[in-house]
Design an enzyme around this catalytic site. Structure first.
Site, PDB file in Angstrom:
ATOM      1  N   GLY A  14       0.717  -0.989  -0.130  1.00  0.00           N
ATOM      2  CA  GLY A  14      -0.082  -0.020   0.110  1.00  0.00           C
ATOM      3  C   GLY A  14       0.776   1.345  -0.003  1.00  0.00           C
ATOM      4  O   GLY A  14       1.909   1.130  -0.074  1.00  0.00           O
ATOM      5  N   ASP A  38      -4.204 -12.540   5.107  1.00  0.00           N
ATOM      6  CA  ASP A  38      -5.653 -11.540   5.086  1.00  0.00           C
ATOM      7  C   ASP A  38      -5.863 -11.268   6.498  1.00  0.00           C
ATOM      8  O   ASP A  38      -6.102 -12.232   7.193  1.00  0.00           O
ATOM      9  CB  ASP A  38      -6.555 -12.371   4.252  1.00  0.00           C
ATOM     10  CG  ASP A  38      -7.925 -11.547   4.411  1.00  0.00           C
ATOM     11  OD1 ASP A  38      -8.227 -10.800   4.969  1.00  0.00           O
ATOM     12  OD2 ASP A  38      -8.896 -12.254   3.767  1.00  0.00           O
ATOM     13  N   TYR A  63      -9.341  -0.460   5.049  1.00  0.00           N
ATOM     14  CA  TYR A  63     -10.230   0.009   3.983  1.00  0.00           C
ATOM     15  C   TYR A  63     -10.231   1.421   4.053  1.00  0.00           C
ATOM     16  O   TYR A  63     -11.031   2.259   4.634  1.00  0.00           O
ATOM     17  CB  TYR A  63     -11.683  -0.433   4.197  1.00  0.00           C
ATOM     18  CG  TYR A  63     -12.700  -0.536   3.240  1.00  0.00           C
ATOM     19  CD1 TYR A  63     -12.899  -1.818   2.722  1.00  0.00           C
ATOM     20  CD2 TYR A  63     -13.131   0.664   2.652  1.00  0.00           C
ATOM     21  CE1 TYR A  63     -13.798  -1.840   1.741  1.00  0.00           C
ATOM     22  CE2 TYR A  63     -13.829   0.484   1.473  1.00  0.00           C
ATOM     23  CZ  TYR A  63     -14.223  -0.822   0.961  1.00  0.00           C
ATOM     24  OH  TYR A  63     -15.163  -1.065  -0.194  1.00  0.00           O
ATOM     25  N   THR A  64      -9.318   1.953   2.962  1.00  0.00           N
ATOM     26  CA  THR A  64      -9.288   3.559   3.038  1.00  0.00           C
ATOM     27  C   THR A  64      -9.629   4.300   1.867  1.00  0.00           C
ATOM     28  O   THR A  64      -9.397   5.402   1.926  1.00  0.00           O
ATOM     29  CB  THR A  64      -7.399   3.384   2.500  1.00  0.00           C
ATOM     30  OG1 THR A  64      -7.168   2.876   1.592  1.00  0.00           O
ATOM     31  CG2 THR A  64      -6.646   3.042   3.679  1.00  0.00           C
ATOM     32  N   THR A 103      -6.034   7.659  11.897  1.00  0.00           N
ATOM     33  CA  THR A 103      -6.233   8.750  10.854  1.00  0.00           C
ATOM     34  C   THR A 103      -6.915  10.163  11.792  1.00  0.00           C
ATOM     35  O   THR A 103      -7.825   9.940  12.938  1.00  0.00           O
ATOM     36  CB  THR A 103      -7.327   8.522   9.679  1.00  0.00           C
ATOM     37  OG1 THR A 103      -7.777   9.361   9.317  1.00  0.00           O
ATOM     38  CG2 THR A 103      -8.600   7.759  10.653  1.00  0.00           C
ATOM     39  N   ASP A 104      -6.691  11.212  10.924  1.00  0.00           N
ATOM     40  CA  ASP A 104      -7.230  12.547  11.700  1.00  0.00           C
ATOM     41  C   ASP A 104      -8.938  12.523  11.538  1.00  0.00           C
ATOM     42  O   ASP A 104      -9.355  13.130  11.905  1.00  0.00           O
ATOM     43  CB  ASP A 104      -6.773  13.544  10.562  1.00  0.00           C
ATOM     44  CG  ASP A 104      -6.967  13.757   9.286  1.00  0.00           C
ATOM     45  OD1 ASP A 104      -7.076  12.329   8.605  1.00  0.00           O
ATOM     46  OD2 ASP A 104      -6.942  14.611   8.862  1.00  0.00           O
ATOM     47  N   TYR A 127     -15.827   5.763   7.324  1.00  0.00           N
ATOM     48  CA  TYR A 127     -14.397   5.683   7.632  1.00  0.00           C
ATOM     49  C   TYR A 127     -13.776   5.977   8.974  1.00  0.00           C
ATOM     50  O   TYR A 127     -13.189   4.981   9.492  1.00  0.00           O
ATOM     51  CB  TYR A 127     -13.822   6.242   6.500  1.00  0.00           C
ATOM     52  CG  TYR A 127     -12.038   6.427   6.420  1.00  0.00           C
ATOM     53  CD1 TYR A 127     -11.247   5.100   6.340  1.00  0.00           C
ATOM     54  CD2 TYR A 127     -11.443   7.354   6.806  1.00  0.00           C
ATOM     55  CE1 TYR A 127      -9.959   4.969   6.342  1.00  0.00           C
ATOM     56  CE2 TYR A 127     -10.079   7.142   7.037  1.00  0.00           C
ATOM     57  CZ  TYR A 127      -9.271   6.012   6.999  1.00  0.00           C
ATOM     58  OH  TYR A 127      -8.048   6.039   7.041  1.00  0.00           O
ATOM     59  N   LYS A 131     -12.317   3.348  11.840  1.00  0.00           N
ATOM     60  CA  LYS A 131     -10.974   3.602  12.269  1.00  0.00           C
ATOM     61  C   LYS A 131     -11.074   3.829  13.741  1.00  0.00           C
ATOM     62  O   LYS A 131      -9.959   3.120  14.402  1.00  0.00           O
ATOM     63  CB  LYS A 131     -10.268   4.674  11.539  1.00  0.00           C
ATOM     64  CG  LYS A 131      -9.925   4.413  10.068  1.00  0.00           C
ATOM     65  CD  LYS A 131      -8.946   3.355   9.808  1.00  0.00           C
ATOM     66  CE  LYS A 131      -7.578   3.538  10.180  1.00  0.00           C
ATOM     67  NZ  LYS A 131      -6.824   2.395   9.979  1.00  0.00           N
ATOM     68  N   TRP A 152      -3.837  12.648   5.347  1.00  0.00           N
ATOM     69  CA  TRP A 152      -3.665  13.388   3.847  1.00  0.00           C
ATOM     70  C   TRP A 152      -2.328  12.816   3.411  1.00  0.00           C
ATOM     71  O   TRP A 152      -1.531  13.731   2.833  1.00  0.00           O
ATOM     72  CB  TRP A 152      -3.685  14.813   4.111  1.00  0.00           C
ATOM     73  CG  TRP A 152      -4.880  15.575   4.459  1.00  0.00           C
ATOM     74  CD1 TRP A 152      -6.079  15.031   5.273  1.00  0.00           C
ATOM     75  CD2 TRP A 152      -5.308  16.711   3.957  1.00  0.00           C
ATOM     76  NE1 TRP A 152      -7.100  16.035   5.333  1.00  0.00           N
ATOM     77  CE2 TRP A 152      -6.407  17.079   4.494  1.00  0.00           C
ATOM     78  CE3 TRP A 152      -4.765  17.770   3.234  1.00  0.00           C
ATOM     79  CZ2 TRP A 152      -7.254  18.278   4.341  1.00  0.00           C
ATOM     80  CZ3 TRP A 152      -5.509  19.042   2.822  1.00  0.00           C
ATOM     81  CH2 TRP A 152      -6.748  19.099   3.590  1.00  0.00           C
TER      82      TRP A 152
END
Ligand code: NAP
Length: 292
Positions: A14, A38, A63-64, A103-104, A127, A131, A152
């Site tokens: 990724g 997995d 899952y982005t 994540t932010d 999302y 997260k 970002w």
């Protein structure tokens, strides 16, 4: 982290995983993706952790697709919420350190200062919610864990905002980019270096790690196109309201990195310097017709 600690990177192909593989190359990391491991499958996770007893496992899976999560809640939950809990459990059982990326987007973006690690989360999207649940699952296993929230991200492998903008500029597509969302653009190689510093400093708990400075998506796109030789391609700044997306995003999710700086003594370079370095490496600093 010593040279004898085995290092495993999950999601190694990724955007961030591939940068981690590069930055940690001298430590001979093992990189796994599907189908080798997995992370949603308990049997494969347990088998994998057996091989990495006492090691450092970095979870760079996820899952982005932020908008995609809105219509794929079950898959997003499996990968972003349940898998991290399973990984944390396996890490505890096999004496490994789990390093987990978050994540932010767990914040709602309404605070009038940069978010610190202990500020209250309030995600606005599937999302962000999945997260956040992933973070909580890691903490609740009470093993050896380090959660690193970033934001970002741009880099060299896979899809990112910069690559998309350059492709659209090359195709002379009509470019409209939101100018009322502010965040911290961050280079995948800089996150990987910072994450290595955190591991070497024996960090545990939750940390924010982004490049220094802040900007809007519009300004980020404008800077990238100017640097890459597409100064003449116009971009229209638009509001979030004008640019409807399935997922709601925070208006201002700037992350405070004081905790990271205090522990490591490192201040990540500014996002625009990092962007220049990324574009230079891709050969975009001079006007070019190269395809992305
Ligand atoms: N990108 C950002 O801006 C950003 C910002 C903040 C936080 N993060 C977090 O950082 C982490 C990595 O993000 P990224 O942008 O590098 O993600 P990415 O580019 O989408 O890479 C995710 C990797 O995980 C793999 N993967 C997907 N499902 C898997 C599964 N079930 N088992 C094992 N591997 C699987 C993917 O393989 P396939 O490609 O084959 O599916 C891919 O190699 C995520 O947790 C994300 O939430 C990212």
């Amino acid at each position: 982290m010593t040279n004898t600690n085995p290092i495993l990177i999950l999601g190694a192909q990724g955007l961030i995983g591939s940068a981690l593989m590069e930055v940690l190359a001298d430590k001979n990391p093992i990189g796994l993706d599907m189908p080798e491991c997995d992370v949603t499958r308990p049997d494969q996770v347990n088998e994998t952790f057996k091989r990495f007893q006492g090691g450092v496992v970095i979870n760079a899976t996820g899952y982005t697709n932020v908008d995609g999560c809105e219509s794929a809640r079950d898959e997003a939950e499996k990968l972003n919420s349940e898998a991290p809990g399973m990984l944390a459990r396996a890490a505890r059982e096999h004496g490994a350190l789990l390093v987990h990326l978050s994540t932010d987007f767990i914040f709602d973006g309404t605070l009038d200062r940069p978010y610190r690690e202990d500020d209250s989360p309030n995600p606005l999207s599937v999302y962000g919610r999945t997260k956040l649940a992933g973070e909580e699952a890691v903490r609740s296993e009470a093993g050896d864990w380090l959660i690193v929230r970033t934001a970002w991200v741009f880099g060299h492998q896979g899809h990112d905002f910069i690559r998309t903008m350059i492709k659209l500029a090359q195709d002379r597509k009509d470019l409209r980019v939101v100018n009322d969302q502010t965040g911290c653009p961050t280079y995948s190689l800089d996150i990987s270096q910072g994450l290595t510093k955190l591991i070497e400093a024996d960090a545990r708990g939750t940390f924010h790690l982004v490049n220094s400075g802040q900007t809007t998506w519009f300004n980020l796109a404008r800077c990238a196109l100017d640097m890459a030789g597409f100064e003449e391609v116009p971009i229209k700044p638009v509001t979030t309201q004008e640019f409807a997306r399935p997922a709601v995003r925070p208006f201002c999710s700037v992350l405070d990195i004081t905790k990271y700086r205090k522990l490591t003594g490192d201040t990540p370079r500014s996002w625009d310097k990092a962007l220049k370095a990324a574009l230079e490496r891709e050969g975009y600093m001079e006007k070019t017709n190269q395809t992305v």
